[in-house]
Motif scaffolding. Structure first.
Motif, PDB file in Angstrom:
ATOM      1  N   LEU A  88       0.832  -1.194   0.000  1.00  0.00           N
ATOM      2  CA  LEU A  88       0.000   0.000   0.000  1.00  0.00           C
ATOM      3  C   LEU A  88       0.870   1.248   0.000  1.00  0.00           C
ATOM      4  N   ASN A  89       0.452   2.235  -0.779  1.00  0.00           N
ATOM      5  CA  ASN A  89       1.156   3.511  -0.873  1.00  0.00           C
ATOM      6  C   ASN A  89       0.511   4.494   0.096  1.00  0.00           C
ATOM      7  N   THR A  90       1.277   5.002   1.065  1.00  0.00           N
ATOM      8  CA  THR A  90       0.727   5.963   2.028  1.00  0.00           C
ATOM      9  C   THR A  90       1.040   7.403   1.635  1.00  0.00           C
ATOM     10  N   THR A  91       1.752   7.594   0.526  1.00  0.00           N
ATOM     11  CA  THR A  91       2.207   8.929   0.139  1.00  0.00           C
ATOM     12  C   THR A  91       1.423   9.448  -1.060  1.00  0.00           C
ATOM     13  N   SER A  92       1.764  10.655  -1.482  1.00  0.00           N
ATOM     14  CA  SER A  92       1.149  11.245  -2.678  1.00  0.00           C
ATOM     15  C   SER A  92       1.938  10.931  -3.940  1.00  0.00           C
ATOM     16  N   ARG A  93       3.040  10.211  -3.800  1.00  0.00           N
ATOM     17  CA  ARG A  93       3.846   9.844  -4.965  1.00  0.00           C
ATOM     18  C   ARG A  93       3.129   8.763  -5.767  1.00  0.00           C
ATOM     19  N   GLN A  94       3.138   8.905  -7.067  1.00  0.00           N
ATOM     20  CA  GLN A  94       2.401   7.999  -7.937  1.00  0.00           C
ATOM     21  C   GLN A  94       3.231   6.760  -8.294  1.00  0.00           C
ATOM     22  N   GLY A  95       2.604   5.602  -8.278  1.00  0.00           N
ATOM     23  CA  GLY A  95       3.192   4.396  -8.853  1.00  0.00           C
ATOM     24  C   GLY A  95       4.153   3.609  -7.992  1.00  0.00           C
ATOM     25  N   SER A 118      -4.939   5.709   3.406  1.00  0.00           N
ATOM     26  CA  SER A 118      -5.366   7.098   3.616  1.00  0.00           C
ATOM     27  C   SER A 118      -4.479   7.880   4.581  1.00  0.00           C
ATOM     28  N   THR A 119      -3.785   7.186   5.489  1.00  0.00           N
ATOM     29  CA  THR A 119      -2.936   7.868   6.471  1.00  0.00           C
ATOM     30  C   THR A 119      -1.471   7.763   6.069  1.00  0.00           C
ATOM     31  N   GLU A 120      -0.801   8.890   5.920  1.00  0.00           N
ATOM     32  CA  GLU A 120       0.597   8.880   5.487  1.00  0.00           C
ATOM     33  C   GLU A 120       1.504   8.350   6.588  1.00  0.00           C
ATOM     34  N   TYR A 121       2.445   7.488   6.200  1.00  0.00           N
ATOM     35  CA  TYR A 121       3.445   6.964   7.134  1.00  0.00           C
ATOM     36  C   TYR A 121       4.726   7.760   6.942  1.00  0.00           C
ATOM     37  N   ALA A 122       5.232   8.368   8.022  1.00  0.00           N
ATOM     38  CA  ALA A 122       6.363   9.289   7.929  1.00  0.00           C
ATOM     39  C   ALA A 122       7.714   8.584   7.832  1.00  0.00           C
ATOM     40  N   GLY A 123       7.750   7.270   8.021  1.00  0.00           N
ATOM     41  CA  GLY A 123       9.013   6.548   7.967  1.00  0.00           C
ATOM     42  C   GLY A 123       9.329   6.023   6.580  1.00  0.00           C
ATOM     43  N   THR A 124      10.151   4.952   6.535  1.00  0.00           N
ATOM     44  CA  THR A 124      10.544   4.358   5.253  1.00  0.00           C
ATOM     45  C   THR A 124       9.517   3.318   4.819  1.00  0.00           C
ATOM     46  N   VAL A 125       9.480   2.182   5.501  1.00  0.00           N
ATOM     47  CA  VAL A 125       8.513   1.124   5.190  1.00  0.00           C
ATOM     48  C   VAL A 125       8.091   0.457   6.487  1.00  0.00           C
ATOM     49  N   GLU A 126       6.786   0.355   6.708  1.00  0.00           N
ATOM     50  CA  GLU A 126       6.252  -0.403   7.842  1.00  0.00           C
ATOM     51  C   GLU A 126       5.591  -1.658   7.309  1.00  0.00           C
ATOM     52  N   ILE A 127       5.910  -2.790   7.915  1.00  0.00           N
ATOM     53  CA  ILE A 127       5.352  -4.071   7.493  1.00  0.00           C
ATOM     54  C   ILE A 127       4.527  -4.625   8.641  1.00  0.00           C
ATOM     55  N   PRO A 145      14.869  -2.370   2.421  1.00  0.00           N
ATOM     56  CA  PRO A 145      15.886  -1.884   3.366  1.00  0.00           C
ATOM     57  C   PRO A 145      15.309  -0.837   4.320  1.00  0.00           C
ATOM     58  N   ASN A 146      15.739  -0.910   5.569  1.00  0.00           N
ATOM     59  CA  ASN A 146      15.316   0.029   6.615  1.00  0.00           C
ATOM     60  C   ASN A 146      13.828  -0.071   6.947  1.00  0.00           C
ATOM     61  N   SER A 147      13.222  -1.201   6.601  1.00  0.00           N
ATOM     62  CA  SER A 147      11.813  -1.400   6.943  1.00  0.00           C
ATOM     63  C   SER A 147      11.683  -1.822   8.401  1.00  0.00           C
ATOM     64  N   LYS A 148      10.462  -1.727   8.910  1.00  0.00           N
ATOM     65  CA  LYS A 148      10.183  -2.054  10.311  1.00  0.00           C
ATOM     66  C   LYS A 148       8.954  -2.951  10.364  1.00  0.00           C
ATOM     67  N   VAL A 149       9.104  -4.131  10.977  1.00  0.00           N
ATOM     68  CA  VAL A 149       7.982  -5.052  11.140  1.00  0.00           C
ATOM     69  C   VAL A 149       7.236  -4.682  12.423  1.00  0.00           C
ATOM     70  N   ILE A 150       5.928  -4.494  12.312  1.00  0.00           N
ATOM     71  CA  ILE A 150       5.095  -4.133  13.458  1.00  0.00           C
ATOM     72  C   ILE A 150       4.050  -5.225  13.687  1.00  0.00           C
ATOM     73  N   LEU A 151       3.936  -5.649  14.929  1.00  0.00           N
ATOM     74  CA  LEU A 151       2.976  -6.693  15.287  1.00  0.00           C
ATOM     75  C   LEU A 151       1.576  -6.100  15.402  1.00  0.00           C
ATOM     76  N   THR A 165       7.006   8.023   3.430  1.00  0.00           N
ATOM     77  CA  THR A 165       7.564   9.187   2.744  1.00  0.00           C
ATOM     78  C   THR A 165       9.071   9.056   2.474  1.00  0.00           C
ATOM     79  N   LEU A 166       9.759   8.244   3.259  1.00  0.00           N
ATOM     80  CA  LEU A 166      11.209   8.087   3.079  1.00  0.00           C
ATOM     81  C   LEU A 166      11.572   6.909   2.180  1.00  0.00           C
ATOM     82  N   TYR A 167      10.582   6.197   1.670  1.00  0.00           N
ATOM     83  CA  TYR A 167      10.851   5.064   0.782  1.00  0.00           C
ATOM     84  C   TYR A 167      11.498   5.576  -0.503  1.00  0.00           C
TER      85      TYR A 167
END
Length: 238
Positions: A88-95, A118-127, A145-151, A165-167
């Motif tokens: 899922l894309n949380t940013t306004s960047r296309q594609g 719908s909610t922007e994630y301010a980090g790199t990648v959340e899984i 790279p630099n992703s974070k796994v969340i339970l 946004t940092l992806y």
């Protein structure tokens, strides 16, 4: 020649003795307070273990919903084709979700259609994933790279990738192949929390305790993050 000191009266001797006792009491109190302060500092920094309440402390250190779980020790990545994943894309960047989905497809995954969140994630990648999908999530995380796994509280093995946004884009073919050729066990991040014995047993059993509810769920269900409810699958934005 020095003059001899006059003899003290009984009252003077009493006052002098009382002052001496007060000085001793004050000095002992100061020493005790300094020792307690030192012990408190050593306990807070972890140098000296707490001699009581250990069971409570250990219970709080296990990964729970919203925390970063550690993958089971010495666990190898699973077959990508067996992983149920959606980007899922949380940013306004296309594609970018479509590009990441194509990358996963090239790596052997069979991801769901990419979508938006719908909610922007301010980090790199959340899984995001539930207990049953921790190994699957860390298998996916190798390609981000630099992703974070969340339970989350999800009961199935679905994995949701939230691009923030940092992806900075998908891996190239050489980087994908290098990861696929690796025989290393899954790496635990520095700040992760261990899973409880019950959670580890559930993972070892393939998440069977949540299998029925997982079959009825939609791709990428993560009750904690709410991603599926807010996700859209329009290709134009993903």
């Amino acid at each position: 020649m020095s003059q001899p000191h006059p003899a003290l009266s009984p009252r003077q001797r009493f006052l002098q003795e009382r002052q001496r006792r007060q000085n001793v009491t004050f000095a002992v109190t100061i020493v005790v307070m300094l020792v307690l302060a030192l012990l408190s500092a050593l306990v807070l920094t972890g140098i000296v273990p707490v001699p009581f309440g250990n069971s409570f402390s250990k219970a709080e250190k296990f990964a729970t919903s919203g925390k970063v779980p550690c993958p089971p020790e010495e666990t190898l990545p699973v077959d990508p084709a067996s992983v149920k994943v959606q980007v899922l894309n949380t940013t306004s960047r296309q594609g970018i979700a479509s590009e990441a989905t194509e990358m996963l497809t090239a790596a052997g995954f069979a991801p769901a259609e990419p979508g938006n969140y719908s909610t922007e994630y301010a980090g790199t990648v959340e899984i995001d994933t539930g207990i049953a999908g921790v190994v699957d999530a860390y298998t996916v995380a190798r390609f981000f790279p630099n992703s974070k796994v969340i339970l989350t509280d999800a009961t199935d093995k679905s994995v949701t990738v939230l691009l923030g946004t940092l992806y900075d884009g998908a891996l190239n073919a050489d980087e994908i192949q290098q990861i696929l050729n690796s025989t290393d066990a899954l790496t635990a991040p520095a700040q992760c929390l261990p899973l409880s014995d019950d959670d580890l047993e559930r993972i070892a059993n393939g998440g069977q305790s949540g299998a029925q509810s997982g079959q009825s769920g939609q791709s990428g269900e993560t009750p904690e993050s709410g991603a599926p409810e807010e996700a859209a699958t329009e290709e134009s934005a993903s």
